[in-house]
Design a protein around this motif. Structure first.
Motif, PDB file in Angstrom:
ATOM      1  N   PRO A 161       0.819  -1.225   0.000  1.00 56.87           N
ATOM      2  CA  PRO A 161       0.000   0.000   0.000  1.00 56.87           C
ATOM      3  C   PRO A 161       0.849   1.269   0.000  1.00 56.87           C
ATOM      4  N   ILE A 162       2.029   1.213   0.636  1.00 59.69           N
ATOM      5  CA  ILE A 162       2.887   2.409   0.667  1.00 59.69           C
ATOM      6  C   ILE A 162       3.335   2.774  -0.747  1.00 59.69           C
ATOM      7  N   PHE A 163       3.877   1.789  -1.473  1.00 64.48           N
ATOM      8  CA  PHE A 163       4.384   2.058  -2.823  1.00 64.48           C
ATOM      9  C   PHE A 163       3.257   2.323  -3.827  1.00 64.48           C
ATOM     10  N   ILE A 164       2.152   1.581  -3.709  1.00 60.13           N
ATOM     11  CA  ILE A 164       1.069   1.719  -4.695  1.00 60.13           C
ATOM     12  C   ILE A 164       0.308   3.026  -4.494  1.00 60.13           C
ATOM     13  N   PHE A 165      -0.125   3.277  -3.238  1.00 64.92           N
ATOM     14  CA  PHE A 165      -1.038   4.401  -2.996  1.00 64.92           C
ATOM     15  C   PHE A 165      -0.336   5.643  -2.448  1.00 64.92           C
ATOM     16  N   VAL A 166       0.498   5.478  -1.422  1.00 69.40           N
ATOM     17  CA  VAL A 166       1.125   6.640  -0.777  1.00 69.40           C
ATOM     18  C   VAL A 166       2.131   7.303  -1.724  1.00 69.40           C
ATOM     19  N   LEU A 167       3.030   6.489  -2.312  1.00 67.60           N
ATOM     20  CA  LEU A 167       4.017   7.034  -3.251  1.00 67.60           C
ATOM     21  C   LEU A 167       3.441   7.119  -4.663  1.00 67.60           C
ATOM     22  N   ASN A 168       2.181   6.648  -4.802  1.00 63.51           N
ATOM     23  CA  ASN A 168       1.455   6.782  -6.064  1.00 63.51           C
ATOM     24  C   ASN A 168       2.193   6.158  -7.259  1.00 63.51           C
ATOM     25  N   MET A 169       2.843   4.993  -7.023  1.00 61.36           N
ATOM     26  CA  MET A 169       3.608   4.350  -8.093  1.00 61.36           C
ATOM     27  C   MET A 169       2.787   3.299  -8.845  1.00 61.36           C
TER      28      MET A 169
END
Length: 435
Positions: A161-169
């Motif tokens: 979730p951090i990489f997909i949504f928070v960092l918007n990758m």
């Protein structure tokens, strides 16, 4: 065993997060699903070394020859590194044309390619985890080797979730999260195998490849390799046919359905892997009544579980689809397709428990034949034949699954029950303490 289950877990977690990305979730999920055959081929090469090398190392340790066991382990490590270089180069360059061949469209290819390129660059870590962890297990450090896979999985669940949504990758984020998690797992395994607790130490001087060391490992690992490579061919057959007849929607539905069916195959594998040592030990000790008892228990659990799963997928397929996507069109299409695909899933309880029992009782050849029967002899040909016999071509592709499931389960069960007593009659006469 456990490694494969955890790998399926990674995939399922990745897909649940990816499917819930705003606006592009359905296309992204479909794209990532198209990477599956490459993922399976990478896994197959890792298991060629791991599932072939670890038992050979265990046999050498059993003879008290730890020197040879260490050579086997180091040689397998060298081969994994060579494979990593070759596979990374080949799949990185060939990814665009392969993904189109597997059924990617203009709409899904960008997602598939984003995921594939990052994942492939980190495939060395995947190979090390899957290929070297069996050497930890085979030394008797099963808890530690479970920890390797759990650490990786937990990292993945947190980082996704951090990489997909928070960092918007987006999809790139999912692949990055998976690769970092695998890298952590790989370092953890290598630290153990070069550390103090291990019985077999990984040493540079044992690493140059020797034919007499590595070839017996490959000979033993080839059946596992064939089984996983077959899964890859199967995945390609399904997706390319569905892309041809039903477009992105059908391929997306297939991605969700395979993820859902892993929710059944993981516990089924677990039950059979729990039953196998019990059956094998008591068979070796000549305690045939205990073998029968263990089989009955395993058979009952597997059949009940598969039946329950069948009921849920017939009555509430849209609920299962909803775990992976919020796209209403994809949910309703998947619900329709799932009822067809899962129509014979109840038979997997029979197929799984009987096939695994053949393995437990040392009947390796029959077991391999039964595994090939379902996929190679029935399913893959049917995927291509049935659409020519029916007006609704997509329906025909999905129908290939229940037809081959039911036929294979019937053949496997009949073969098992007609031979079970004969096999038991060949057991050594009872002489040891019960387990």
């Amino acid at each position: 065993g456990s490694e494969m289950c955890i790998r399926d877990m990674y995939n399922i977690v990745d897909r649940i997060y990816i499917g819930h990305m705003a606006d592009v979730g359905a296309a992204a999920l479909t794209g990532v699903g198209l990477f599956t055959p490459i993922l399976m081929l990478i896994t197959a090469f890792a298991m060629l070394c791991g599932s072939g090398g670890a038992p050979r190392a265990a046999i050498a340790m059993g003879r008290g020859d730890n020197k040879t066991a260490e050579k086997i382990m180091a040689n397998c490590f060298t081969l994994l590194l060579i494979l990593a270089v070759v596979l990374t180069a080949v799949f990185y360059l060939a990814a665009p044309s392969l993904l189109v061949l597997f059924g990617a469209s203009a709409n899904t290819l960008p997602f598939a390619l984003d995921y594939a390129r990052i994942y492939v660059l980190g495939s060395v870590f995947v190979l090390i985890v899957l290929g070297m962890n069996p050497f930890v297990t085979t030394q008797g450090f099963a808890a530690f080797s479970m920890l390797t896979t759990v650490i990786g999985a937990v990292c993945n669940i947190i980082l996704d979730p951090i990489f997909i949504f928070v960092l918007n990758m987006g999809v790139k984020g999912a692949a990055t999260a998976t690769i970092i998690s695998q890298a952590v797992g790989a370092l953890w395994v290598l630290k153990f195998l070069t550390g103090k607790r291990t019985k077999l130490k990984l040493r540079a001087k044992d690493m140059p490849l020797q034919g007499r060391i590595i070839l017996p490992c490959l000979a033993l690992g080839v059946s596992t390799f064939v089984m996983i490579a077959t899964e890859s061919i199967l995945s390609i057959s399904f997706n390319s046919s569905l892309a041809r007849y039903g477009g992105d929607l059908a391929v997306g539905a297939m991605t969700i359905i395979t993820s859902v069916s892993q929710l059944l195959s993981m516990p089924l594998q677990g039950i059979c892997q729990g039953g196998q040592p019990l059956m094998s030990f008591n068979f070796g000790a000549g305690k045939t009544d205990r073998v029968k008892q263990a089989f009955r228990l395993q058979f009952g659990f597997c059949v009940a579980l598969a039946a329950l799963f069948w009921v849920v997928s017939m009555l509430a397929p849209q609920v299962l689809a909803g775990i992976f996507t919020t796209d209403p069109e994809l949910v309703s299409y998947t619900a329709w397709a799932m009822r067809i695909y899962m129509a014979g899933i109840f038979s997997c309880g029979f197929q799984g428990s009987c096939q695994q029992s053949f393995v437990a009782l040392g009947q390796a050849k029959i077991s391999l034949f039964m595994a090939c029967l379902r996929k190679l002899i029935l399913l893959i040909p049917l995927i291509f034949i049935l659409p020519h016999c029916m007006p609704d071509k997509v329906f025909a592709v999905f129908l290939a699954e229940p037809v081959s499931d039911i036929i294979a389960a019937a053949v496997t069960s009949i073969a098992f029950f007609t031979r079970f007593n004969k096999i038991l009659a060949g057991a050594p006469k009872s002489n040891t303490q019960p387990m």
